[in-house]
Structures are given as structure tokens and as C-alpha cells.
Design a protein around this motif. Structure first.
Motif, PDB file in Angstrom:
ATOM      1  N   MET A   1      -0.758 -12.088  15.761  1.00  0.00           N
ATOM      2  CA  MET A   1      -0.074 -10.898  15.312  1.00  0.00           C
ATOM      3  C   MET A   1       0.465 -10.475  14.760  1.00  0.00           C
ATOM      4  O   MET A   1       0.410  -9.440  14.119  1.00  0.00           O
ATOM      5  CB  MET A   1       0.802 -10.957  17.207  1.00  0.00           C
ATOM      6  CG  MET A   1       1.272  -9.447  17.596  1.00  0.00           C
ATOM      7  SD  MET A   1      -0.236  -8.844  17.953  1.00  0.00           S
ATOM      8  CE  MET A   1       0.492  -7.900  18.809  1.00  0.00           C
ATOM      9  N   SER A   2       0.857 -11.364  13.710  1.00  0.00           N
ATOM     10  CA  SER A   2       1.787 -11.103  12.294  1.00  0.00           C
ATOM     11  C   SER A   2       0.829 -10.793  11.691  1.00  0.00           C
ATOM     12  O   SER A   2       1.586  -9.214  11.043  1.00  0.00           O
ATOM     13  CB  SER A   2       2.612 -12.052  12.243  1.00  0.00           C
ATOM     14  OG  SER A   2       3.080 -12.203  10.845  1.00  0.00           O
ATOM     15  N   LEU A   3      -0.144 -11.107  11.792  1.00  0.00           N
ATOM     16  CA  LEU A   3      -1.230 -10.667  10.669  1.00  0.00           C
ATOM     17  C   LEU A   3      -1.786  -9.456  11.040  1.00  0.00           C
ATOM     18  O   LEU A   3      -2.017  -8.610  10.270  1.00  0.00           O
ATOM     19  CB  LEU A   3      -2.703 -11.873  10.937  1.00  0.00           C
ATOM     20  CG  LEU A   3      -2.427 -13.150   9.597  1.00  0.00           C
ATOM     21  CD1 LEU A   3      -3.621 -13.481  10.089  1.00  0.00           C
ATOM     22  CD2 LEU A   3      -2.125 -12.951   8.235  1.00  0.00           C
TER      23      LEU A   3
ATOM     24  N   ALA B   1      -1.942  -6.396   8.220  1.00  0.00           N
ATOM     25  CA  ALA B   1      -3.118  -5.889   8.187  1.00  0.00           C
ATOM     26  C   ALA B   1      -3.068  -3.459   8.346  1.00  0.00           C
ATOM     27  O   ALA B   1      -2.932  -2.769   7.664  1.00  0.00           O
ATOM     28  CB  ALA B   1      -4.187  -5.798   9.041  1.00  0.00           C
ATOM     29  N   ALA B   2      -1.878  -3.588   9.821  1.00  0.00           N
ATOM     30  CA  ALA B   2      -1.604  -2.180   9.570  1.00  0.00           C
ATOM     31  C   ALA B   2      -0.698  -1.488   9.113  1.00  0.00           C
ATOM     32  O   ALA B   2      -1.304   0.061   8.280  1.00  0.00           O
ATOM     33  CB  ALA B   2      -0.782  -1.705  10.916  1.00  0.00           C
TER      34      ALA B   2
ATOM     35  N   LEU C   1       0.024  -2.284   5.491  1.00  0.00           N
ATOM     36  CA  LEU C   1      -1.155  -2.076   5.093  1.00  0.00           C
ATOM     37  C   LEU C   1      -2.077  -0.933   4.066  1.00  0.00           C
ATOM     38  O   LEU C   1      -2.410  -0.340   3.381  1.00  0.00           O
ATOM     39  CB  LEU C   1      -1.788  -3.820   4.232  1.00  0.00           C
ATOM     40  CG  LEU C   1      -0.905  -5.003   3.636  1.00  0.00           C
ATOM     41  CD1 LEU C   1      -1.793  -5.997   3.547  1.00  0.00           C
ATOM     42  CD2 LEU C   1      -0.184  -4.285   1.623  1.00  0.00           C
ATOM     43  N   GLU C   2      -2.571  -0.839   5.746  1.00  0.00           N
ATOM     44  CA  GLU C   2      -3.793   0.197   6.203  1.00  0.00           C
ATOM     45  C   GLU C   2      -3.149   1.688   5.594  1.00  0.00           C
ATOM     46  O   GLU C   2      -3.726   2.466   4.586  1.00  0.00           O
ATOM     47  CB  GLU C   2      -4.438   0.461   6.605  1.00  0.00           C
ATOM     48  CG  GLU C   2      -5.104   0.990   7.200  1.00  0.00           C
ATOM     49  CD  GLU C   2      -6.429   1.403   6.034  1.00  0.00           C
ATOM     50  OE1 GLU C   2      -7.067   1.984   5.945  1.00  0.00           O
ATOM     51  OE2 GLU C   2      -6.806  -0.056   6.384  1.00  0.00           O
ATOM     52  N   VAL C   3      -1.682   1.435   5.962  1.00  0.00           N
ATOM     53  CA  VAL C   3      -0.819   2.960   5.995  1.00  0.00           C
ATOM     54  C   VAL C   3      -0.313   3.291   5.136  1.00  0.00           C
ATOM     55  O   VAL C   3      -0.580   4.081   4.479  1.00  0.00           O
ATOM     56  CB  VAL C   3       0.300   2.482   6.334  1.00  0.00           C
ATOM     57  CG1 VAL C   3       0.971   3.620   6.650  1.00  0.00           C
ATOM     58  CG2 VAL C   3      -0.239   2.803   8.047  1.00  0.00           C
ATOM     59  N   GLU C   4      -0.106   2.003   3.874  1.00  0.00           N
ATOM     60  CA  GLU C   4       0.189   2.357   2.682  1.00  0.00           C
ATOM     61  C   GLU C   4      -0.980   2.561   1.442  1.00  0.00           C
ATOM     62  O   GLU C   4      -0.552   3.442   0.717  1.00  0.00           O
ATOM     63  CB  GLU C   4       0.939   1.064   2.217  1.00  0.00           C
ATOM     64  CG  GLU C   4       1.432   1.104   0.231  1.00  0.00           C
ATOM     65  CD  GLU C   4       2.504   2.278   0.395  1.00  0.00           C
ATOM     66  OE1 GLU C   4       3.001   2.615  -0.144  1.00  0.00           O
ATOM     67  OE2 GLU C   4       3.087   2.413   1.441  1.00  0.00           O
ATOM     68  N   LEU C   5      -1.859   2.617   1.766  1.00  0.00           N
ATOM     69  CA  LEU C   5      -3.259   2.420   1.285  1.00  0.00           C
ATOM     70  C   LEU C   5      -3.875   3.613   1.458  1.00  0.00           C
ATOM     71  O   LEU C   5      -3.505   4.618   0.393  1.00  0.00           O
ATOM     72  CB  LEU C   5      -4.615   1.660   1.647  1.00  0.00           C
ATOM     73  CG  LEU C   5      -3.946   0.218   0.704  1.00  0.00           C
ATOM     74  CD1 LEU C   5      -5.334  -1.189   1.900  1.00  0.00           C
ATOM     75  CD2 LEU C   5      -4.515   0.170  -1.020  1.00  0.00           C
ATOM     76  N   GLU C   6      -3.617   4.369   2.519  1.00  0.00           N
ATOM     77  CA  GLU C   6      -3.815   5.567   3.299  1.00  0.00           C
ATOM     78  C   GLU C   6      -2.840   6.640   2.610  1.00  0.00           C
ATOM     79  O   GLU C   6      -2.766   7.674   1.735  1.00  0.00           O
ATOM     80  CB  GLU C   6      -3.310   5.595   4.392  1.00  0.00           C
ATOM     81  CG  GLU C   6      -4.518   5.582   5.039  1.00  0.00           C
ATOM     82  CD  GLU C   6      -6.208   6.211   4.974  1.00  0.00           C
ATOM     83  OE1 GLU C   6      -5.659   7.348   5.068  1.00  0.00           O
ATOM     84  OE2 GLU C   6      -6.982   5.281   5.658  1.00  0.00           O
ATOM     85  N   ARG C   7      -1.001   6.173   2.248  1.00  0.00           N
ATOM     86  CA  ARG C   7      -0.264   6.678   1.847  1.00  0.00           C
ATOM     87  C   ARG C   7      -0.413   6.927   0.568  1.00  0.00           C
ATOM     88  O   ARG C   7      -0.701   8.868  -0.037  1.00  0.00           O
ATOM     89  CB  ARG C   7       0.750   6.325   2.358  1.00  0.00           C
ATOM     90  CG  ARG C   7       1.761   7.349   1.274  1.00  0.00           C
ATOM     91  CD  ARG C   7       3.741   6.110   1.611  1.00  0.00           C
ATOM     92  NE  ARG C   7       3.206   5.686   0.142  1.00  0.00           N
ATOM     93  CZ  ARG C   7       3.420   5.170  -1.164  1.00  0.00           C
ATOM     94  NH1 ARG C   7       2.864   6.586  -1.624  1.00  0.00           N
ATOM     95  NH2 ARG C   7       3.786   4.910  -2.224  1.00  0.00           N
ATOM     96  N   ILE C   8      -0.253   6.288  -0.626  1.00  0.00           N
ATOM     97  CA  ILE C   8      -1.238   6.480  -1.831  1.00  0.00           C
ATOM     98  C   ILE C   8      -2.750   7.288  -1.747  1.00  0.00           C
ATOM     99  O   ILE C   8      -2.868   8.150  -3.148  1.00  0.00           O
ATOM    100  CB  ILE C   8      -1.902   5.450  -2.602  1.00  0.00           C
ATOM    101  CG1 ILE C   8      -0.137   4.237  -2.686  1.00  0.00           C
ATOM    102  CG2 ILE C   8      -1.919   5.093  -4.213  1.00  0.00           C
ATOM    103  CD1 ILE C   8      -0.566   2.472  -2.808  1.00  0.00           C
TER     104      ILE C   8
ATOM    105  N   LEU D   1      -8.049  -9.448   6.905  1.00  0.00           N
ATOM    106  CA  LEU D   1      -9.190  -9.022   7.248  1.00  0.00           C
ATOM    107  C   LEU D   1     -10.014 -10.183   7.593  1.00  0.00           C
ATOM    108  O   LEU D   1     -11.037 -10.946   8.592  1.00  0.00           O
ATOM    109  CB  LEU D   1      -9.405  -7.866   7.313  1.00  0.00           C
ATOM    110  CG  LEU D   1      -8.493  -6.329   7.289  1.00  0.00           C
ATOM    111  CD1 LEU D   1      -9.668  -5.469   6.873  1.00  0.00           C
ATOM    112  CD2 LEU D   1      -8.545  -6.392   8.902  1.00  0.00           C
ATOM    113  N   GLU D   2     -10.211 -11.094   6.059  1.00  0.00           N
ATOM    114  CA  GLU D   2     -11.410 -11.916   6.558  1.00  0.00           C
ATOM    115  C   GLU D   2     -10.638 -13.184   7.021  1.00  0.00           C
ATOM    116  O   GLU D   2     -11.129 -13.506   7.649  1.00  0.00           O
ATOM    117  CB  GLU D   2     -11.014 -12.577   4.715  1.00  0.00           C
ATOM    118  CG  GLU D   2     -12.729 -11.916   4.670  1.00  0.00           C
ATOM    119  CD  GLU D   2     -12.932 -12.856   2.978  1.00  0.00           C
ATOM    120  OE1 GLU D   2     -12.036 -13.965   2.699  1.00  0.00           O
ATOM    121  OE2 GLU D   2     -13.489 -12.039   2.406  1.00  0.00           O
TER     122      GLU D   2
END
Length: 101
Positions: free
Chosen positions: A1-3, A7-8, A10-17, A43-44
Motif C-alpha cells: 500500500m505504501s508503494l 506512486a500517486a 509522484l504522479e501528482v508532482e509530475l502533473e504539477r510540474i 510501477l515496475e
């Protein structure tokens, strides 16, 4: 669950950038690259793999659409008539002898 949470995040941060870049603002591309790499590794680890799939229509699909809706594929005669009517003064002016304006 922690991973999954990581992942979520990092995805939000990537979307922000990416949002900042789309607005023409500066962004930390080094951080973006590190986040993208980290997300890929997470994700891998979770077993999520990229799967290549063809999303383009086939030639048969395009032909079928053209056969089903020939008016849409080739234009509407009313649109052509309206365009010709609108351009009539321009055509007349371009065909007039010089100095007749």
C-alpha cells in the motif's frame, strides 16, 4: 500500500510540474526526471507494465466511415455554395480592369 501512495504522490508532482511547463513557467527538469524515473521503478515493482497497442484507425475503418457518411467526408454542398457567395465580391474585384475601383 505504501508503494501505491508513493506512486500517486509522484504522479501528482509530475502533473504539477507539467502544468507549470504548459503555462510557460520555469520548472525543475532535474526533479521532473528523477520523479519520472522513480515512478517508473515503483510501477515496475508493483507489476504494472507498459503494453504497446495500436490506436490508429485501419484503412478499412477509414473507408467504412467515408462510405457511411459521404457528406461529412467530402463536405456539404451548402457550405460550398455559401463560400462561393461570400467570395463573389473578391473574385469580381480581382477580375476588374485596373483603375476601375
Amino acid at each position: 500500500m505504501s508503494l501505491c501512495r508513493r506512486a500517486a504522490t509522484l504522479e501528482v508532482e509530475l502533473e504539477r510540474i507539467e502544468g507549470q511547463l504548459s503555462l510557460g513557467n520555469d520548472a525543475d527538469l532535474d526533479a521532473y526526471s528523477r520523479h519520472a524515473g522513480g515512478l517508473r521503478r515503483i510501477l515496475e515493482t508493483l507489476g504494472i507494465e507498459r503494453r504497446k497497442r495500436d490506436v490508429s484507425p485501419s484503412l478499412a475503418d477509414i473507408a467504412r466511415r467515408c462510405a457511411e457518411a459521404p457528406e461529412e467526408a467530402h463536405g456539404d454542398d451548402d457550405d460550398v455554395d455559401a463560400a462561393e457567395t461570400a467570395l463573389a465580391p473578391v473574385k469580381a474585384a480581382s477580375n476588374a480592369p485596373e483603375g476601375s475601383e
